[in-house]
Write an enzyme that holds these catalytic residues in place. Structure first.
Site, PDB file in Angstrom:
ATOM      1  NE  ARG A  46     -17.521 -40.613  31.597  1.00 38.71           N
ATOM      2  CZ  ARG A  46     -19.006 -40.301  30.638  1.00 38.71           C
ATOM      3  NH1 ARG A  46     -19.981 -40.240  31.637  1.00 38.71           N
ATOM      4  NH2 ARG A  46     -18.288 -39.236  30.031  1.00 38.71           N
ATOM      5  CG  ASN A  60     -20.759 -32.921  34.968  1.00 42.63           C
ATOM      6  OD1 ASN A  60     -20.810 -33.280  34.566  1.00 42.63           O
ATOM      7  ND2 ASN A  60     -19.917 -32.544  35.985  1.00 42.63           N
ATOM      8  CG  ASP A  61     -22.155 -38.340  30.612  1.00 44.21           C
ATOM      9  OD1 ASP A  61     -21.433 -38.139  29.895  1.00 44.21           O
ATOM     10  OD2 ASP A  61     -22.988 -39.391  31.198  1.00 44.21           O
ATOM     11  CB  CYS A  62     -23.664 -31.836  33.409  1.00 46.24           C
ATOM     12  SG  CYS A  62     -25.338 -33.336  32.886  1.00 46.24           S
ATOM     13  CG  ASN A 108     -22.472 -30.418  27.509  1.00 47.04           C
ATOM     14  OD1 ASN A 108     -23.490 -30.433  28.659  1.00 47.04           O
ATOM     15  ND2 ASN A 108     -22.237 -32.285  27.530  1.00 47.04           N
TER      16      ASN A 108
END
Ligand code: GLC
Ligand code: GLC
Length: 811
Positions: A360, A482-484, A486
Site C-alpha cells: 500500500r 490503519n495498521d493498528c 486490528n
C-alpha cells in the site's frame, strides 16, 4: 526557534547550529546506491537494500544520539576536531551543514583550518563521493594530520547486529595503495565487495577498529587520531573499518581538495580473483578513475544539479507565499523521490532491517512521484503487481533486492489491493500510456501465472466485492490503512506482533474506510474501463459500487459523521455510542473524497464534525476521544498512549484526505488552513518543539491529548509526502492530469488574488495564470488556451515540445 535557514535559490536547507533538536538528515543517491547523512556526518550507505546489502555499519538508538557515520578527524598539532562537530565535539569557529538535493556539504573551521566535506552519489554510479576541501585561513603555514573513518557492515545488517559468535571471525580486508577493500564473505557466496579510496598517497591506514580506536574508547577519542599515529592495522575478524591517514601541508591561504570514494563492486563469479586469495580489483580501479580529479567530480555535480532542475521543472508554482513555494517547488517533491526510493525501509526512525517496500505504501508514494520519472513509476507498478496473489490479495511488503513479497509484517490487509488502481490510473493519466494495461504480469512472482496488468486491477477491485461482511461493507481483514485497528486480532501476549499473530479470521469486522476506498478507486476502475472501451466490464463494476454506496448510507452513517467500522462482534466503531473513539478521520476522508452522500449533505456534515472534534493547533488528530485503556477487540491502536501514533496522534498521512474533501466542497480556506498546519516549512520557527526537519514531512505529530502536543516524530518515510503533494498541487492549486488532458480547477483561500503554475505534461509546457478578481475559493469562470476560450476546465494535451499559455479566471 530556528537552527538554520532555507536558501531557496540554492535549494538548500542550511543548518548553522550542529545541536539540532534531533539529527536532521538528508538522502544521497537516486537509483541503486544510497546514503543517509545527518547534519553531523552520521549515517550509513547501502546498495539497493538497506537490510541485505549494507555497506557501512550503524547502531540504532545509540547513545549519544547519532553516533557512527563517515567521519573525518583533523589533528592540528595535537588539537583534534571534526568538521561536522561530531564525533569529537570540539567547539568550531564556524559550522554549517547545507542539505541540498541529493548532496550534503558540511563545513567546519577551527584555528585557521577550514574543512569542507561535500558528499553525493553521482548519477548512475554505485559509489559515494566525498570531496574534501581543506583551506588554510590563517596567516601562517599549517601542517596537520587528516584521518578518514568508515566502519564496514558485514553486508546483512540484521545479522551484523546480532550474530557475533560468527561475525567476529569473518571480517576480511585488503589494502593496496590508497584503497582499502572490504571483502568479507567474498570467498564464499558473495560476488561483491566494497572499497574506500582517496586520490592521494597515504602515509598510513587502519582497518581494525579497536586497534585504531582503542577498545574502550568511543568515536570521539580514537587513540590513533589523538596520538597522531596510524597503526597500519590489518583486520582479521572483529570489526573491520577503513581509515586513511594523510599528512597535509598548506601555505597561508592555500587550499587543497581530496576525493574520497566509497564504492560497491559486483564481479562475475568467474572473474572474482586476481590470484589466489586476492580479489579482482580492476573494476574498482575503473570506478575510482572516473572520479580521480576535482574536474571530474565537479562535472558530476553539475549533472546532478541539472537532473534535479529538470525534475523540478515539471511542476512549479509562484504563489506569493515563499513557504508554500519552497514546499511545492523543492522540498515536497524531493521527499516524494525519497519515499519512492526507500518506501518505509531506511531512515533515522526506520532501521533498514525492519520494513521493505510496502504494497500500500509504495502504491501511494507513486502519486507524488509519477510526474517526475514516469518510466520508473511504471516499473514500480509492475514490480508491486508481480507480488499480488491470484485472488487479488497481496503480500504487505516485498524486499527491494529480491522484489519478492514476504509476510514479515503480516498479510491480509484488505485495503492493499485497491491502491494498485490508484497508482495505475494516475500513471496513465500522467503519461497517456495505456499499454501498461496489456503488460503480462505474474502473480506471487510466478511467471507461469501471468495475466495482463488490467486483469490485476480487476482482481484488486473484485477482491473487495468477494470479501463483504454482514452489512455489505468490506471485511477489514488484518487491518485497513490503519495498521493498528486490528479488529480480528485479540492479543493477550505482549510478545506478539499485532501485525502477524492472533488473527481470529472472523468474517464480521467491516471497514468504512475500505468502503470509501472502494467507491473512490472503484469509480476510477469504471472510468478506466470506459476509456478502453470495456463498457460491459464498467457497467458490471458500477453495479457493485452503487450497492456499496447504498450500504454506506444505510449502515455507515452515524448521524453526524461516517462510522469507522464494525468490530468482530458486529458492534459499531467510531460512533457517538462509543465511549472512546467516537469519530475517526479515515472514513471521513475516504467516504468524503468518494463523495458518498455529497448530494444529501453528508460530506459537508462530516467535515464539520472533523473540524469540531479532530482539529487542533498542530493538525487533525486521528480519532477522538483517545483510547485510555487497552481494548483487546481493537488491537494495537489502543496500546499507544493517548495522543501518539494511531491513538489520536496527528497522522500527517491522512490530513490531506480532509484537505481534498474540503476542496470538493469548495471550502478553500479550510483546505489551506489544514495544509499550513502540518507543512514543515511553516513549522520552521517552532523547530525546538517540532524537533524533526523543517524541510521534510514527518509521519506523526503528537496530538492534543499528548504530553507535548506539536512534537514531531518519524520524519521522511511516510505517505504524507505524496498525499500532501497531491492535495496542494492537484486539489488546492488544482492542476491535475486526466485522461483527456490537464484539468485546472483550483480551490484556494478566498483572499488570494491568484497564482501561477508551470506544468510540464506529456512533453508540452503549460504556463498557467490563475486570477481571482472576485475573491472566491472555487469555480472556473473562464479559461483560455493561447487566447482561445475553452469550455470547461480541461486543457487537451498539447503537442510535445510546445509551450502554451493558459489563463484561468475564477468567479
Ligand atoms: C504507517 C504505515 C502505513 C500505514 C500507517 C497507518 O505509516 O507505513 O502503511 O497505513 O502507518 O497505520
Ligand atoms: C506499527 C505502527 C504503524 C506501522 C506498523 C507497521 O503498528 O504503529 O504506524 O504502520 O507498525 O508495521
Amino acid at each position: 526557534m530556528k537552527f538554520g535557514h532555507f536558501d531557496d535559490k540554492a535549494r538548500e536547507y542550511v543548518i548553522t547550529d550542529p545541536k539540532t533538536p534531533y539529527p536532521w538528515i538528508n538522502y544521497l543517491g537516486n537509483e541503486d546506491f544510497f546514503s543517509l547523512v545527518s547534519n553531523t556526518g552520521g549515517g550509513y550507505s547501502f546498495y539497493k537494500d538497506a537490510k541485505f546489502r549494507r555497506l557501512t555499519r550503524y547502531r540504532y538508538n545509540n547513545v549519544p544520539v547519532d553516533n557512527g557515520g563517515k567521519y573525518f578527524y583533523i589533528n592540528d598539532g595535537g588539537d583534534v576536531w571534526s568538521p561536522g562537530w561530531k564525533p569529537v565535539k570540539a567547539e568550531l569557529d564556524a559550522y554549517s551543514c547545507a542539505h541540498g538535493l541529493s548532496y550534503t556539504r558540511i563545513t567546519g573551521e577551527r584555528n585557521g583550518i577550514q574543512a569542507e566535506v561535500l558528499s553525493f552519489i553521482p548519477l548512475g554510479t554505485w559509489a559515494e563521493i566525498q570531496k574534501v576541501s581543506l583551506k588554510n585561513t590563517s596567516g601562517a603555514a599549517k601542517k596537520f594530520k587528516l584521518f578518514s573513518f568508515a566502519e564496514w557492515c558485514l553486508w546483512n545488517a540484521e545479522d551484523d547486529m546480532t550474530n557475533f559468535q560468527r561475525n567476529f571471525s569473518t571480517g576480511e580486508v585488503e589494502v593496496e595503495d590508497s584503497v582499502i577493500y572490504h571483502k568479507t564473505e567474498f570467498k564464499e557466496r558473495r560476488n561483491h565487495y566494497a572499497f574506500y579510496s582517496v586520490n592521494a598517497p597515504i602515509q598510513g591506514f587502519d582497518t581494525d577498529r579497536d586497534k585504531w580506536k582503542g577498545l574502550y574508547n568511543d568515536f570521539d577519542k580514537p587513540d590513533a587520531v589523538f596520538e597522531g599515529e596510524p597503526r597500519n592495522s590489518e583486520a582479521h575478524g572483529w570489526s573491520p573499518i577503513a581509515s586513511h591517514y594523510l599528512e597535509v601541508e598548506l601555505a597561508p591561504g592555500e587550499s587543497k581538495d581530496l576525493i574520497f570514494v566509497l564504492g560497491y563492486i559486483e564481479v562475475a563469479p568467474e572473474n572474482k580473483w586476481e590470484s589466489k586469495g586476492v580479489i579482482n580489483k580492476s573494476p574498482a580501479k575503473e570506478l575510482i578513475a572516473r572520479f580521480d580529479s576535482v574536474e571530474k567530480v565537479d562535472a558530476e555535480l553539475t549533472k546532478l544539479a541539472d537532473y534535479w532542475a529538470n525534475l523540478l521543472s515539471t511542476y512549479s508554482v509562484e504563489s506569493g507565499d515563499e513557504k508554500l513555494d519552497r514546499m511545492v517547488n523543492i522540498w515536497n517533491q524531493y521527499q516524494c523521490m525519497v519515499t519512492f526510493n526507500m518506501s518505509r525501509s531506511a531512515s533515522f526512525f526506520e532501521s533498514g532491517i525492519g520494513r521493505g517496500m510496502g504494497f500500500r505504501d509504495s502504491n501511494q508514494d507513486l502519486i507524488g512521484f509519477v510526474h517526475q520519472v514516469p518510466e520508473r513509476a511504471r516499473e514500480r507498478i509492475i514490480d508491486i503487481a508481480s507480488t499480488q496473489f491470484e485472488d487479488g490479495s497481496a503480500y504487505h511488503q516485498y524486499q527491494p533486492l529480491t522484489k519478492r513479497g514476504n509476510n514479515a509484517i503480516g498479510g491480509n490487509f484488505n485495503d492493499d489491493p485497491l491502491w494498485l488502481i490508484l497508482s495505475t490510473t494516475d500513471y496513465i493519466k500522467e503519461t497517456g500510456d495505456f499499454s501498461i494495461l496489456e503488460e503480462q504480469v505474474p502473480y506471487d512472482n510466478d511467471a507461469s501465472k501471468a495475466t495482463s496488468h488490467f486483469e490485476h486491477l480487476k482482481r484488486s477491485f473484485y477482491h473487495t466485492v468477494n470479501n463483504l461482511g454482514p452489512h455489505g461493507l468490506p471485511l477489514i481483514g488484518r487491518a485497513d490503512w490503519n495498521d493498528c485497528l486490528n479488529l480480528n486480532c485479540f492479543s493477550e501476549d505482549p510478545n506478539e506482533s499485532f501485525q502477524t499473530t492472533g488473527n481470529k479470521t472472523g468474517r464480521t469486522a467491516e471497514s468504512l474506510m475500505i468502503a470509501g476506498l472502494f467507491v473512490l478507486y472503484g469509480n476510477e476502475f469504471v472510468k478506466l474501463c470506459r476509456e478502453i472501451g470495456q463498457d460491459g466490464e464498467a457497467a458490471e463494476a458500477q453495479a457493485h459500487i452503487d450497492q456499496m454506496v447504498e450500504a454506506v448510507k444505510k449502515h455507515g452513517w452515524d448521524g453526524e459523521w461516517f462510522l469507522r467500522a464494525y468490530d468482530y462482534y458486529g458492534k459499531k466503531v467510531g460512533s457517538k455510542e462509543n465511549e472512546e473513539g467516537k469519530i475517526f478521520i479515515e472514513s471521513q476522508g475516504f467516504c468524503g473524497m468518494a463523495g458518498i452522500g455529497l448530494e444529501d449533505g453528508l460530506v459537508e456534515k462530516s467535515m464539520d464534525s472533523v473540524k469540531e472534534w479532530l482539529d487542533c493547533d498542530y493538525g487533525i488528530v486521528l480519532q477522538q476521544p483517545a483510547f485510555t485503556k487497552y481494548y483487546i477487540e481493537y488491537g494495537e491502536i489502543s496500546t499507544y498512549p493517548a495522543g501518539y501514533k494511531e491513538n489520536a496522534g496527528i497522522f500527517c498521512h491522512n490530513n490531506p484526505w480532509i484537505m481534498i474533501t474540503e476542496t470538493l466542497l469548495g471550502r478553500g480556506d479550510k483546505a489551506f488552513e489544514y495544509y499550513r498546519k502540518i507543512a514543515p516549512a511553516y513549522l520552521e520557527e517552532i523547530s525546538d518543539l517540532h524537533k524533526v526537519e523543517p524541510y521534510a514531512y514527518c509521519q506523526m505529530i503528537a496530538g492534543k491529548d499528548a504530553y507535548l502536543p506539536g512534537e514531531g516524530k518519524n520524519s521522511w518515510l511516510t505517505g504524507t509526502a505524496s498525499w500532501n503533494f497531491a492535495a496542494i498541487t492537484q486539489y488546492i492549486l488544482g492542476v491535475k492530469p486526466d485522461y483527456s488532458g490537464l484539468a485546472i480547477n483550483p480551490c484556494i483561500p478566498s483572499s488570494w488574488d491568484g497564482f501561477k503554475v508551470t506544468r510540464k505534461y506529456r512533453g508540452a509546457t503549460y504556463n498557467i495564470t490563475v486570477t481571482n478578481p472576485s475573491h472566491v475559493s472555487k469555480g472556473v469562470k473562464s479559461l483560455t488556451l493561447n487566447g482561445n476560450a475553452i469550455d470547461g476546465y480541461i486543457v487537451p494535451p498539447q503537442q510535445a515540445g510546445t509551450v502554451c499559455n493558459v489563463e484561468v479566471t475564477l468567479g
